[in-house]
Design a protein around this motif. Structure first.
Motif, short mmCIF file in Angstrom:
data_model
loop_
_atom_site.label_atom_id
_atom_site.label_comp_id
_atom_site.label_asym_id
_atom_site.label_seq_id
_atom_site.Cartn_x
_atom_site.Cartn_y
_atom_site.Cartn_z
N LEU A 124 26.87 -67.30 82.46
CA LEU A 124 25.46 -66.93 82.35
C LEU A 124 25.27 -65.42 82.17
N GLU A 125 26.30 -64.62 82.42
CA GLU A 125 26.26 -63.18 82.25
C GLU A 125 25.10 -62.55 83.03
N LEU A 126 25.09 -62.79 84.33
CA LEU A 126 24.06 -62.24 85.20
C LEU A 126 24.47 -60.94 85.86
N CYS A 127 25.70 -60.52 85.65
CA CYS A 127 26.21 -59.32 86.32
C CYS A 127 26.93 -58.43 85.32
N ASP A 128 26.46 -57.18 85.22
CA ASP A 128 27.10 -56.20 84.34
C ASP A 128 28.39 -55.70 85.00
N PRO A 129 29.54 -55.89 84.37
CA PRO A 129 30.80 -55.49 84.99
C PRO A 129 31.06 -53.99 84.96
N THR A 130 30.23 -53.22 84.24
CA THR A 130 30.44 -51.78 84.18
C THR A 130 30.10 -51.14 85.53
N PRO A 131 30.64 -49.95 85.81
CA PRO A 131 30.42 -49.33 87.12
C PRO A 131 28.94 -49.05 87.40
N GLU A 132 28.59 -49.02 88.66
CA GLU A 132 27.25 -48.64 89.07
C GLU A 132 26.92 -47.24 88.56
N PRO A 133 25.75 -47.02 87.97
CA PRO A 133 25.42 -45.67 87.48
C PRO A 133 25.25 -44.71 88.65
#
Length: 448
Positions: free
Chosen positions: A114-123
């Motif tokens: 579902l791609e509900l979470c961005d795997p990139t680091p927290e800004p």
């Protein structure tokens, strides 16, 4: 925290059963939120919060009780369970409360795909501050903008896990990234303001901050010189930014809790035509990268795509287990909950049939009337559907925008409004509620 959320929910269940509960469900939420506000090119406010909340619902002898805490120690969990059991024993019997049957539970117990979470680091805060400052700078760069009321950027991440004593255990993660700006044009009594913003699950999908600031400014400037419209009966075109509120009133009216109480203006409309026959409202909780997506609800039931309105006909209510039992109907897997309260019905992603014309084309077709771009206040009679709201926007004469308007009231009845509704084709497909601009004939305006 040494325990995972799954381990926490199972520890809650074990302790509650040990304390004497007949059945249990437990919820754990871990969250991080970061927000940055700037004003006049400098940092005005920065907030960060982190925490874990746990919630427990116990059932004993036909009674239920809920407790919650932000302390996850073993001693706190034991005390929570004892308190919950004591509360349940004093609660009135509820023949409709209870867990699902094991064969009703969802097989899918994550949000994979579902791609509900961005795997990139927290800004980091500096990145958020830069976005907020770029939005403010772009707004102030427009001639006529006197100030920016607020320019903000934020990030949040949540992890959720639900476990029940009837055999369900599942969870997922969610992220959100947002930028917003409110610009003010003019000075003194002639000031007008408007806004723009964007919120996405993935950082890469977020609109450029400078574009958000510039759009907020352009919208504020367009409202300069607003005056009251004439009083009378006119068509009203609800801009896409606010048209979702109309569908929101419908969704509230078909909520199973309202139907079970008999307090909804649509309580007698099941199977009846409530919209033009070429319009439908579809709920789809399995859309990718959309906030309202999930494979299971708060009671562990599998969610599924369904038609709420099919070719203008209202096909069903929005139900959790308890309200479904009250109405002698199965749950539609729409249970939502927090850690401190039992589940209640809630809608997931919805989309209304889009039309073939743009907003501007509908404006040309309407001739003379009101284009509403913002609303304030609300008087909605939940039992009768009578509707009245303060509004501002633009006056349309002979199909063309002539001047901005404010300080007016639009009124009607939601049943009539739904039946005289024409959609445009400008809905944003990435939103949880995909609703285009809506033209509604024959509304009452109170202005001059």
């Amino acid at each position: 925290m040494s325990q995972s959320l799954e381990e926490l929910t199972h520890a809650l269940m074990f302790a509650a059963k040990k304390a004497g509960a007949d059945a249990v469900d437990a919820m754990a939420v871990k969250g991080t939120a970061l927000s940055i506000d700037v004003r006049n090119g400098v940092l005005e406010q920065a907030e960060r919060s982190e925490g874990i909340d746990i919630g427990l619902r116990v059932f004993t002898n036909g009674r239920q009780a809920c407790v919650s805490s932000s302390n996850t120690s073993e001693q706190t969990i034991e005390a929570m369970c004892e308190r919950a059991i004591a509360m349940a024993r004093e609660a009135p019997e509820d023949p409709y409360a209870g867990l699902a049957d094991p064969d009703q539970l969802a097989d899918m117990r994550s949000a994979e795909g579902l791609e509900l979470c961005d795997p990139t680091p927290e800004p980091d805060p500096a990145m958020l501050q830069e976005d907020a400052m770029r939005a403010e700078e772009a707004a102030l760069g427009k001639t006529g903008i006197s100030q920016v009321q607020s320019a903000s950027a934020g990030y949040s991440a949540r992890e959720i896990h639900i476990a029940t004593s009837n055999g369900f255990s599942g969870g997922y993660q969610r992220t959100d990234r947002a930028v917003s700006c409110v610009a003010i044009g003019g000075t003194g009594a002639q000031m007008e303001r408007d806004y723009d913003g964007d919120s996405r699950i993935f950082q890469a999908d977020l609109r450029d901050a400078a574009d958000i600031g510039a759009t907020a400014a352009e919208r504020a400037l367009a409202r300069m010189g607003a005056r009251k419209p004439p009083t009378g009966s006119y068509p009203v075109l609800f801009d896409e930014r606010i048209s979702t509120t109309i569908v929101g009133h419908l969704l509230a009216a078909i909520n199973g809790a309202s139907i079970a109480r008999g307090s909804s203006w649509l309580r007698d409309a099941l199977g009846a035509q409530i919209m033009p026959e070429h319009l439908s409202i579809i709920e789809d909780p399995h859309r990718v990268r959309v906030p309202g997506s999930r494979y299971f609800d708060a009671e562990g039931l599998p969610t599924q795509k369904r038609a709420i309105v099919q070719n203008g006909i209202l096909t069903g209510w929005t139900l959790d287990l308890a309200n479904g039992r009250k109405l002698d109907m199965p749950s539609t897997a729409n249970a939502a909950r927090g850690t401190s309260a039992p589940p209640s019905p809630s809608s997931w992603n919805i989309a209304i049939t889009q039309g073939s014309k743009s907003r501007d084309e509908l404006a040309r077709d309407m001739g003379t009337g009101l284009l509403v771009t913002s609303m304030i206040g609300s008087t909605i009679n939940a039992t009768t559907g009578d509707y009245s709201r303060g509004a501002a926007g633009f006056w349309i004469e002979n199909g063309e925008i002539t001047h901005p308007v404010n300080e007016c009231t639009i009124a009607g009845n939601l049943r009539d409004m739904l039946m005289h509704m024409t959609p445009a084709n400008d809905a944003r497909s990435y939103l949880s509620r995909v609703v285009p601009s809506l033209l509604i004939e024959g509304m009452t305006l109170a202005g001059n």
